[in-house]
Scaffold this active site. Sequence first.
Site, PDB file in Angstrom:
ATOM      1  N   ARG A 155       0.808  -1.223   0.000  1.00  0.00           N
ATOM      2  CA  ARG A 155       0.000   0.000   0.000  1.00  0.00           C
ATOM      3  C   ARG A 155       0.841   1.273   0.000  1.00  0.00           C
ATOM      4  O   ARG A 155       0.597   2.195  -0.771  1.00  0.00           O
ATOM      5  CB  ARG A 155      -0.910   0.044   1.243  1.00  0.00           C
ATOM      6  CG  ARG A 155      -2.207  -0.674   1.079  1.00  0.00           C
ATOM      7  CD  ARG A 155      -2.669  -1.207   2.415  1.00  0.00           C
ATOM      8  NE  ARG A 155      -1.750  -2.251   2.834  1.00  0.00           N
ATOM      9  CZ  ARG A 155      -1.875  -3.531   2.493  1.00  0.00           C
ATOM     10  NH1 ARG A 155      -2.883  -3.914   1.781  1.00  0.00           N
ATOM     11  NH2 ARG A 155      -0.980  -4.432   2.871  1.00  0.00           N
ATOM     12  N   THR A 156       1.813   1.338   0.905  1.00  0.00           N
ATOM     13  CA  THR A 156       2.504   2.619   1.084  1.00  0.00           C
ATOM     14  C   THR A 156       3.267   2.998  -0.177  1.00  0.00           C
ATOM     15  O   THR A 156       3.155   4.117  -0.678  1.00  0.00           O
ATOM     16  CB  THR A 156       3.455   2.546   2.294  1.00  0.00           C
ATOM     17  OG1 THR A 156       2.702   2.113   3.427  1.00  0.00           O
ATOM     18  CG2 THR A 156       4.070   3.900   2.591  1.00  0.00           C
TER      19      THR A 156
ATOM     20  N   LYS B  20      26.520  -3.359  -1.505  1.00  0.00           N
ATOM     21  CA  LYS B  20      27.972  -3.189  -1.641  1.00  0.00           C
ATOM     22  C   LYS B  20      28.561  -2.442  -0.449  1.00  0.00           C
ATOM     23  O   LYS B  20      29.727  -2.064  -0.457  1.00  0.00           O
ATOM     24  CB  LYS B  20      28.283  -2.398  -2.921  1.00  0.00           C
ATOM     25  CG  LYS B  20      27.757  -3.017  -4.182  1.00  0.00           C
ATOM     26  CD  LYS B  20      28.136  -2.123  -5.372  1.00  0.00           C
ATOM     27  CE  LYS B  20      27.408  -2.534  -6.630  1.00  0.00           C
ATOM     28  NZ  LYS B  20      27.587  -1.550  -7.696  1.00  0.00           N
TER      29      LYS B  20
ATOM     30  N   ARG C  58      11.430   3.943   3.235  1.00  0.00           N
ATOM     31  CA  ARG C  58      11.058   2.940   4.257  1.00  0.00           C
ATOM     32  C   ARG C  58      12.322   2.187   4.631  1.00  0.00           C
ATOM     33  O   ARG C  58      13.100   1.779   3.752  1.00  0.00           O
ATOM     34  CB  ARG C  58      10.003   1.979   3.735  1.00  0.00           C
ATOM     35  CG  ARG C  58       9.770   0.816   4.684  1.00  0.00           C
ATOM     36  CD  ARG C  58       8.543   0.018   4.361  1.00  0.00           C
ATOM     37  NE  ARG C  58       7.340   0.763   4.690  1.00  0.00           N
ATOM     38  CZ  ARG C  58       6.126   0.215   4.752  1.00  0.00           C
ATOM     39  NH1 ARG C  58       5.959  -1.071   4.517  1.00  0.00           N
ATOM     40  NH2 ARG C  58       5.072   0.956   5.043  1.00  0.00           N
TER      41      ARG C  58
ATOM     42  N   HIS D 179       5.391   5.867  11.430  1.00  0.00           N
ATOM     43  CA  HIS D 179       4.854   5.740  10.071  1.00  0.00           C
ATOM     44  C   HIS D 179       3.869   6.908   9.883  1.00  0.00           C
ATOM     45  O   HIS D 179       2.652   6.725   9.873  1.00  0.00           O
ATOM     46  CB  HIS D 179       4.148   4.388   9.951  1.00  0.00           C
ATOM     47  CG  HIS D 179       3.827   3.957   8.553  1.00  0.00           C
ATOM     48  ND1 HIS D 179       3.924   4.793   7.464  1.00  0.00           N
ATOM     49  CD2 HIS D 179       3.389   2.761   8.075  1.00  0.00           C
ATOM     50  CE1 HIS D 179       3.551   4.132   6.374  1.00  0.00           C
ATOM     51  NE2 HIS D 179       3.229   2.898   6.725  1.00  0.00           N
TER      52      HIS D 179
HETATM   53  C1  NCD Z   1       1.968  -1.040   8.250  1.00  0.00           C
HETATM   54  C2  NCD Z   1       3.487  -0.871   8.351  1.00  0.00           C
HETATM   55  O1  NCD Z   1       4.208  -1.115   7.407  1.00  0.00           O
HETATM   56  O2  NCD Z   1       3.883  -0.464   9.440  1.00  0.00           O
HETATM   57  N1  NCD Z   1       1.548  -1.322   6.943  1.00  0.00           N
HETATM   58  C3  NCD Z   1       1.231  -0.278   6.130  1.00  0.00           C
HETATM   59  O3  NCD Z   1       2.068   0.551   5.809  1.00  0.00           O
HETATM   60  N2  NCD Z   1      -0.037  -0.173   5.741  1.00  0.00           N
HETATM   61  C4  NCD Z   1       1.452  -2.029   9.215  1.00  0.00           C
HETATM   62  C5  NCD Z   1       2.026  -3.401   9.238  1.00  0.00           C
HETATM   63  O4  NCD Z   1       2.885  -3.761   8.450  1.00  0.00           O
HETATM   64  O5  NCD Z   1       1.564  -4.162  10.094  1.00  0.00           O
END
Ligand code: NCD
Length: 298
Positions: free
Chosen positions: A52-53, A82, A103, A131
Amino acid sequence: MALNIISTKQFDRESIHKIFSHTDAIINWTYDPCTVARGKIMATLFYEPSTRTRLSFESAMLRLGGNVISTENAKDFSSAIKGETLEDTIRVVGEYADVIVLRHPESDAAEKASKVSRVPLINAGTGDGEHPSQALLDFYTIKAELGRTDNLRISLVGDLRYGRTIHSLIHLLRLYDGIEIQLVSPLDLTLPKELGNVLSGIKVETTSDFNDVAKFAPNVVYMTRLQTERMSLDNRVPPYILDKRQMEKLPKDCIVMHPLPRRIELPSEVDSDPRVACFRQARNGLFVRMGILVGMWR
Ligand code: NCD
């Protein structure tokens, strides 16, 4: 507000509502947003998996008329393999892109990266830390579904220790009035102490008994999965399952949220219940991320 989005600690009510008004304008199509990011490039650097993100940030950028460059598995397919430091990678990618979405498994990675980035950096989930864009879309969903941002009773359920979406949401909730929070977790997965301190001054109830959720009569039940990738017991069974039987006990007008991906803590047998908002929440993710980007450039 700084252009970087590192933590929800950086927001006040005004900056949140600015993003939400951009989001509303996009949803209601009050102007054509298709050229806002024309000529701009987003780099998505994901050192941890994401559906999703990453895809909603990329879709948001494309829908605003911008372009995207991406490494979806930066741990293996960037120069990290590397031995390049995150800082060096960010310095270089900042020369190629106008915004970086990161991320990373380390909770301080976004902050470290923002210090060397010459372009705005957005934290797309860092370790067991934060997040922020997820929290914004979660809070937007609460506002859209319940029609208010004050006077809310919210049960936060599951892995409160490692769940970064919860951590970021808490910093937003503390800005509003009449918020009551119920923290529901096993004893070894309670909220980190520093976050407990953030909630001082807010009415908080703590329990490890899932039956207390219905008694709390929440407006929002926010379920989370066990973050097993951050635990030594990766086959641990979810402690709480919100199945049909449990749903019957919840208020008729509450909403049930989950950042997804879900496991058995929110079984698909409840999906037809209109209170389950997790897919509407995921949909809002696209629009809120468009709103975040519009706020940077419009
Ligand atoms: C969340 C995350 O990555 O922290 N997922 C997301 O971005 N929708 C929640 C999760 O992974 O449990």
